[in-house]
Structures are given as C-alpha cells and as structure tokens.
Design a protein around this motif. Structure first.
Motif, PDB file in Angstrom:
ATOM      1  N   ALA A   1      24.528  49.695 -15.882  1.00 32.33           N
ATOM      2  CA  ALA A   1      23.974  49.829 -17.237  1.00 32.33           C
ATOM      3  C   ALA A   1      23.428  48.476 -17.672  1.00 32.33           C
ATOM      4  O   ALA A   1      23.738  47.435 -17.077  1.00 32.33           O
ATOM      5  N   GLY A   2      22.625  48.479 -18.723  1.00 37.34           N
ATOM      6  CA  GLY A   2      22.133  47.234 -19.286  1.00 37.34           C
ATOM      7  C   GLY A   2      23.260  46.429 -19.901  1.00 37.34           C
ATOM      8  O   GLY A   2      24.285  46.971 -20.337  1.00 37.34           O
ATOM      9  N   ASP A   3      23.077  45.114 -19.954  1.00 36.76           N
ATOM     10  CA  ASP A   3      24.153  44.265 -20.467  1.00 36.76           C
ATOM     11  C   ASP A   3      24.432  44.511 -21.944  1.00 36.76           C
ATOM     12  O   ASP A   3      25.571  44.374 -22.400  1.00 36.76           O
ATOM     13  N   GLY A   4      23.420  44.914 -22.718  1.00 37.34           N
ATOM     14  CA  GLY A   4      23.662  45.230 -24.127  1.00 37.34           C
ATOM     15  C   GLY A   4      24.537  46.453 -24.286  1.00 37.34           C
ATOM     16  O   GLY A   4      25.448  46.482 -25.131  1.00 37.34           O
ATOM     17  N   VAL A   5      24.279  47.480 -23.489  1.00 33.32           N
ATOM     18  CA  VAL A   5      25.120  48.678 -23.518  1.00 33.32           C
ATOM     19  C   VAL A   5      26.549  48.319 -23.140  1.00 33.32           C
ATOM     20  O   VAL A   5      27.511  48.785 -23.778  1.00 33.32           O
ATOM     21  N   CYS A   6      26.701  47.488 -22.110  1.00 31.42           N
ATOM     22  CA  CYS A   6      28.054  47.125 -21.672  1.00 31.42           C
ATOM     23  C   CYS A   6      28.777  46.274 -22.707  1.00 31.42           C
ATOM     24  O   CYS A   6      29.990  46.425 -22.899  1.00 31.42           O
ATOM     25  N   MET A   7      28.063  45.372 -23.392  1.00 32.01           N
ATOM     26  CA  MET A   7      28.686  44.605 -24.469  1.00 32.01           C
ATOM     27  C   MET A   7      29.222  45.550 -25.532  1.00 32.01           C
ATOM     28  O   MET A   7      30.372  45.429 -25.991  1.00 32.01           O
ATOM     29  N   ALA A   8      28.381  46.523 -25.937  1.00 34.14           N
ATOM     30  CA  ALA A   8      28.806  47.468 -26.969  1.00 34.14           C
ATOM     31  C   ALA A   8      29.998  48.289 -26.498  1.00 34.14           C
ATOM     32  O   ALA A   8      30.960  48.508 -27.248  1.00 34.14           O
TER      33      ALA A   8
ATOM     34  N   ALA B   1      17.927  52.035 -23.936  1.00 37.07           N
ATOM     35  CA  ALA B   1      18.097  52.284 -25.363  1.00 37.07           C
ATOM     36  C   ALA B   1      18.966  51.190 -25.989  1.00 37.07           C
ATOM     37  O   ALA B   1      19.849  50.629 -25.340  1.00 37.07           O
ATOM     38  N   GLY B   2      18.702  50.900 -27.251  1.00 37.19           N
ATOM     39  CA  GLY B   2      19.509  49.913 -27.964  1.00 37.19           C
ATOM     40  C   GLY B   2      18.925  48.518 -27.986  1.00 37.19           C
ATOM     41  O   GLY B   2      19.597  47.579 -28.414  1.00 37.19           O
ATOM     42  N   HIS B   3      17.669  48.347 -27.545  1.00 37.05           N
ATOM     43  CA  HIS B   3      17.038  47.020 -27.570  1.00 37.05           C
ATOM     44  C   HIS B   3      16.663  46.662 -29.013  1.00 37.05           C
ATOM     45  O   HIS B   3      15.495  46.542 -29.382  1.00 37.05           O
ATOM     46  N   ILE B   4      17.691  46.451 -29.820  1.00 37.01           N
ATOM     47  CA  ILE B   4      17.504  46.261 -31.256  1.00 37.01           C
ATOM     48  C   ILE B   4      16.757  44.971 -31.579  1.00 37.01           C
ATOM     49  O   ILE B   4      16.120  44.850 -32.624  1.00 37.01           O
ATOM     50  N   GLY B   5      16.781  44.006 -30.671  1.00 34.66           N
ATOM     51  CA  GLY B   5      16.056  42.768 -30.895  1.00 34.66           C
ATOM     52  C   GLY B   5      14.558  42.954 -30.946  1.00 34.66           C
ATOM     53  O   GLY B   5      13.837  42.061 -31.393  1.00 34.66           O
ATOM     54  N   HIS B   6      14.077  44.134 -30.521  1.00 33.01           N
ATOM     55  CA  HIS B   6      12.639  44.385 -30.529  1.00 33.01           C
ATOM     56  C   HIS B   6      12.238  45.399 -31.587  1.00 33.01           C
ATOM     57  O   HIS B   6      11.150  45.988 -31.515  1.00 33.01           O
ATOM     58  N   VAL B   7      13.106  45.571 -32.584  1.00 28.89           N
ATOM     59  CA  VAL B   7      12.693  46.228 -33.810  1.00 28.89           C
ATOM     60  C   VAL B   7      11.813  45.246 -34.586  1.00 28.89           C
ATOM     61  O   VAL B   7      12.176  44.075 -34.755  1.00 28.89           O
TER      62      VAL B   7
END
Length: 299
Positions: free
Chosen positions: A103-110, A152-158
């Motif tokens: 999984a992406g590192d952001g998903v894993c952090m969450a 999904a969840g790349h909130i930094g690119h909102v």
C-alpha cells in the motif's frame, strides 16, 4: 510457525524494516538512508538485518508513491531509478511462502495510527503527514482505502490556492505548495525573513515561537491550507477524525491552532459536527505498524 510480520517502509529518503508482533508492537527494526544507486540491494540488506533468518507470517510494504496495488509496482517521485519497479513481486521472491501486501505510505501511516495510535476507536479517518510534502491516507469503515490504484488519500494535492505556486504534481496551488516544510521556508524568505542558508521548518518554528512575525504568518498559512484540505476530505468521505503527524506538525499549536480554526469556518455541514483533529502518536513507526496491519487485515 511465527506470529511476527515483517514490515517494510520504503521512501525517498529512508528505507526502514521491522518485525511487528500481533499487538502492533515493533520487536526489532532497522533504518538506512535511501541510496541513489543499488537501491534494491539496500532493501535486501535492511530486510536481512531485521529478519536474521527468522520465519515471518507475512510481509507488509508501505511505499512512497505513486503506487499501483493492482500490478504491485511503485514509482516514487524522489527515486527516479524506480519507475514501475515491481516491488511486491521482488519482495515476494524473498518470502515465497507467505502473503505479501503493498500500500502507499500515506495509507499505511493512517492504518498504523488507527490500529495503535491516535486513531484508535475511530471508523472513518484521514491520516496526514505534514513534512517535506503533505501526504495522506484514508481508513474507511475501519479498513484502509486505497481507491482504484492504491493512491486514494493524496490530501496534499487538494487545491487550496487556485492561482498559487506550481506543484511537483504538475498542478498549481496544492496544499503541499503552502504547507510543505521547504515551501514554508521559501515563502518566508520571499516575505523578508532573514535566515541561514540551511534554514528548515524546525528553525522556522523556533523563530515563530520566539515571536517573529513572518514565521508566524508562514505557519498560519500552512495551518489554513491543511485545514482547508481536511475540510474537503471530511465532507467528501464523511469522516470523523483527522490524525496529523510529520516534521512540520511537531511545531504543535503553531500548526494545529489555525487548522482547527479553519475547520470551524469550512467544515460546516451538520454531519461533520464533532469532527476532531488529533496529533499523531506513533512518529516514524506509523508506516511500519500500518504495513504490518495490511497483513493482519488480509488474513
């Protein structure tokens, strides 16, 4: 048989691996800088130093992205030699008899914060890492949500400033262009902040805490950008919680106070009443714990 899971956290600046027990505790870990060459050899080395020949029940991988969880490939922006690199298959070749999850590192952090950190007890949350960039991941109905490709969840690119600065993603005015640590320092310099050539977000925070106006405004801008991005994600995904970590977030209320104030102004829908923002608790271990959780949940 063993109850330990091997967790790998691959990023543009570091490669970390750990053995994680069924309760989410890191039993043994190792971390090295990501080299510019022979990157796969470095991954094998750090894995070997942690496993030491012991059997594992599975392997969970957190990787900087973009990732593709369908093909098992990764294309980390800061590792140009690893474009469409078959990371899942490469790791699976080392552990052919156990499940290997990616999984992406952001998903894993969450997911790590949801399992063992500040997100415990929540069902719908977003996790953010506000550091060099702004990364993120979603946990929806208690499970990691990667979307169609795992990104999904790349909130930094909102987008928070439609006419803002160009972003590395190719867009303009993303939250990352305002709240990423180096971007904050660059803005402060343009606004007249006098600082050493090697100034970073930590020095910017120290100056803000010392009462310097421009650094304080830099954190106000960053908190507003992060708050706006969270408000958008919360409305779209009907979230109850945001957990925020990373180096910039270590500035504490310098960042969190404007985040919360912005949410009061922008997260006004009735179903977002009671929405919370919490500081992350697991630090650098969040991605490893979340990677291990991928294996636990897949079983």
């Amino acid at each position: 048989m063993t109850d330990l899971v091997l967790a790998l956290d691959f990023g543009g600046t570091k490669i970390a691996a750990a053995l994680v027990d069924p309760f989410g505790a890191v039993v043994r870990s190792s971390r090295v800088p990501t080299p510019s060459t022979d990157t796969w050899d470095a991954v094998v080395s750090v894995i070997s130093s942690v496993v030491e020949g012991s059997p594992v029940a599975g392997v969970g991988i957190a990787s900087a992205g973009p990732v593709n969880t369908t093909t098992g490939t990764v294309s980390p922006i800061n590792v140009p030699t690893w474009q469409n690199f078959p990371l899942r298959a490469s790791v699976a070749s080392l552990f052919p008899d156990v499940p290997v999850e990616l999984a992406g590192d952001g998903v894993c952090m969450a997911l790590g914060e949801h399992w063992r950190g500040a997100g415990q007890g929540s069902r719908f949350m977003v996790g953010l890492v506000v550091s060099t960039g702004v990364g993120g991941g979603l946990v929806l109905d208690g499970r990691p949500f990667g979307g169609r490709t795992g990104n999904a969840g790349h909130i930094g690119h909102v987008v928070v400033e439609p006419d803002g600065q160009p972003c590395t993603c190719g867009g303009r005015g993303c939250a990352e262009t305002v709240a990423g640590g180096p971007r904050m320092v660059d803005w402060a310099r343009r606004a007249g902040w006098q600082a050493p050539d090697d100034a970073d977000a930590a020095l910017l925070a120290a100056a803000a805490l010392a009462g310097e106006e421009i650094p304080q405004v830099a954190f106000e801008r960053a908190g507003r950008a992060v708050g706006m991005a969270i408000a958008g994600a919360a409305a779209v995904c009907d979230l109850e919680l945001a957990v925020v970590g990373g180096g910039v977030a270590q500035a504490g209320e310098l960042l969190f106070e404007p985040v919360r104030r912005t949410l009061k102004a922008y997260a006004g829908l009735s179903f977002l009443e009671g929405f919370e923002v919490r500081a992350a608790e697991l630090g650098g271990e969040a991605g490893l714990v979340g990677a291990a959780a991928l294996v636990r949940q897949s079983g």
